[in-house]
Design a protein around this motif. Sequence first.
Motif, short mmCIF file in Angstrom:
data_model
loop_
_atom_site.label_atom_id
_atom_site.label_comp_id
_atom_site.label_asym_id
_atom_site.label_seq_id
_atom_site.Cartn_x
_atom_site.Cartn_y
_atom_site.Cartn_z
N SER A 53 43.83 48.69 28.46
CA SER A 53 44.81 47.89 29.35
C SER A 53 44.61 46.98 30.30
O SER A 53 43.21 46.97 30.67
N ARG A 54 45.58 46.02 30.77
CA ARG A 54 44.97 45.27 31.83
C ARG A 54 44.91 46.06 33.27
O ARG A 54 44.30 45.46 34.04
N THR A 55 45.29 47.19 33.41
CA THR A 55 45.40 47.99 34.66
C THR A 55 43.89 48.08 35.04
O THR A 55 43.49 47.65 36.29
N PRO A 56 42.72 48.61 34.43
CA PRO A 56 41.47 48.91 34.75
C PRO A 56 40.84 47.53 34.91
O PRO A 56 39.86 47.46 35.79
N VAL A 57 41.02 46.61 34.11
CA VAL A 57 40.77 45.24 34.38
C VAL A 57 40.99 44.74 35.47
O VAL A 57 40.22 44.12 36.25
N ARG A 58 42.26 44.92 36.03
CA ARG A 58 42.79 44.25 37.21
C ARG A 58 41.95 44.84 38.45
O ARG A 58 41.52 44.07 39.32
N GLU A 59 41.87 46.21 38.24
CA GLU A 59 41.09 47.00 39.19
C GLU A 59 39.70 46.40 39.38
O GLU A 59 38.94 46.35 40.43
N ALA A 60 39.15 46.18 38.15
CA ALA A 60 37.57 45.72 38.17
C ALA A 60 37.52 44.41 38.72
O ALA A 60 36.39 44.19 39.58
N LEU A 61 38.56 43.50 38.74
CA LEU A 61 38.21 42.34 39.29
C LEU A 61 38.48 42.37 40.73
O LEU A 61 37.83 41.69 41.53
N ARG A 62 39.26 43.28 41.15
CA ARG A 62 39.49 43.25 42.45
C ARG A 62 38.07 43.71 43.12
O ARG A 62 37.73 43.40 44.32
N ARG A 63 37.49 44.78 42.61
CA ARG A 63 35.95 45.32 43.04
C ARG A 63 35.19 44.08 42.97
O ARG A 63 34.38 43.81 43.97
N LEU A 64 35.17 43.37 41.86
CA LEU A 64 33.97 42.43 41.75
C LEU A 64 34.46 41.18 42.97
O LEU A 64 33.47 40.39 43.28
N ASP A 65 35.73 40.90 43.06
CA ASP A 65 36.03 40.02 44.31
C ASP A 65 35.51 40.55 45.54
O ASP A 65 34.79 39.51 46.49
N ALA A 66 35.68 41.56 45.81
CA ALA A 66 35.04 42.25 47.17
C ALA A 66 33.84 42.24 47.45
O ALA A 66 33.19 41.99 48.44
N GLU A 67 33.07 42.20 46.09
CA GLU A 67 31.46 42.11 46.10
C GLU A 67 30.83 40.92 45.96
O GLU A 67 29.76 40.48 46.13
N GLY A 68 31.80 39.81 45.81
CA GLY A 68 31.40 38.55 45.81
C GLY A 68 30.95 37.96 44.48
O GLY A 68 30.38 36.67 44.35
N TRP A 69 31.40 38.72 43.45
CA TRP A 69 31.01 38.14 42.04
C TRP A 69 31.99 36.93 41.37
O TRP A 69 31.73 36.15 40.99
N VAL A 70 33.34 37.20 41.88
CA VAL A 70 34.41 36.28 41.50
C VAL A 70 35.13 36.04 42.96
O VAL A 70 35.09 36.63 43.90
N GLU A 71 36.05 35.07 42.61
CA GLU A 71 36.98 34.74 43.61
C GLU A 71 38.49 34.68 43.53
O GLU A 71 38.64 34.06 42.05
N THR A 72 39.28 35.18 43.91
CA THR A 72 40.65 35.11 43.63
C THR A 72 41.46 33.85 44.17
O THR A 72 41.32 33.72 45.63
N ARG A 73 41.97 32.98 43.39
CA ARG A 73 42.78 31.81 44.09
C ARG A 73 44.35 31.91 43.81
O ARG A 73 44.93 31.90 42.62
N PRO A 74 44.87 32.12 44.86
CA PRO A 74 46.48 32.43 44.60
C PRO A 74 47.19 31.37 43.92
O PRO A 74 46.65 30.17 43.96
#
Length: 234
Positions: A53-74
């Motif tokens: 489902s999208r829930t674990p993906v969303r959580e994974a992307l949040r973790r990866l954002d915090a670690e600097g692998w990705v960035e979230t653009r509003p």
Amino acid sequence: MPQSQRALHTIAPEPSRSADDVYLAIKDALASNHYGAGQYLREEQLAKSLGVSRTPVREALRRLDAEGWVETRPNYGVRVKAWSLQDAREIFEARLLIEPYLAARAALHIAAEDIARLRTLADAMLAITHRPSTSESCEAWFAANGEFHAIITAAANNARLDRSLRSMKETPLIKWTFDTYSDEDRERSARQHVEIVHALEERNAAWAEAITRCHILAAEKAVLDRYQREHSAS
């Protein structure tokens, strides 16, 4: 086609993936450069490719954002982080603060069997420098180098610093370091690995710390020189 417009890499789905599995699968794809810098990662597509489902993906992307692998653009979404010269400098600065210290501690604690394994790895990297450079030899070098330094930092018996260092060295920027090396750079690096083993065999903390510092400074110079060459030419 620009990297940012490439099709999303398909990750082979597996049954019963946990949230950690999803995080590690996406992180591995990022570390392997399956996604281009600036490419947007869509939750729905990732969830479909992973069979979750999208829930674990969303959580994974949040973790990866915090670690600097990705960035979230509003209002736009999550995209793969494009590494800058400042990112490179910050990572090497952090490595210079942590890694030589851990090497010094390792000299006092490392087991004999670990030193024997380090010797094998150092010899393997030295042998690679005597062969033509290919994608396969670069991958072999990268794997041997990763194991070499992981053994040393683990032997220092400081789990928190070890985790922090491993997190930094898992970034695509570190893989890029090895793609940057010339044949001369690789030979110099291989000789430094051999010297690090000598220092550990002698249980000489100051020597291990000093050669590790030189090793990181040389890697930093290779990366910064390449960055400046590529950007001054563009």
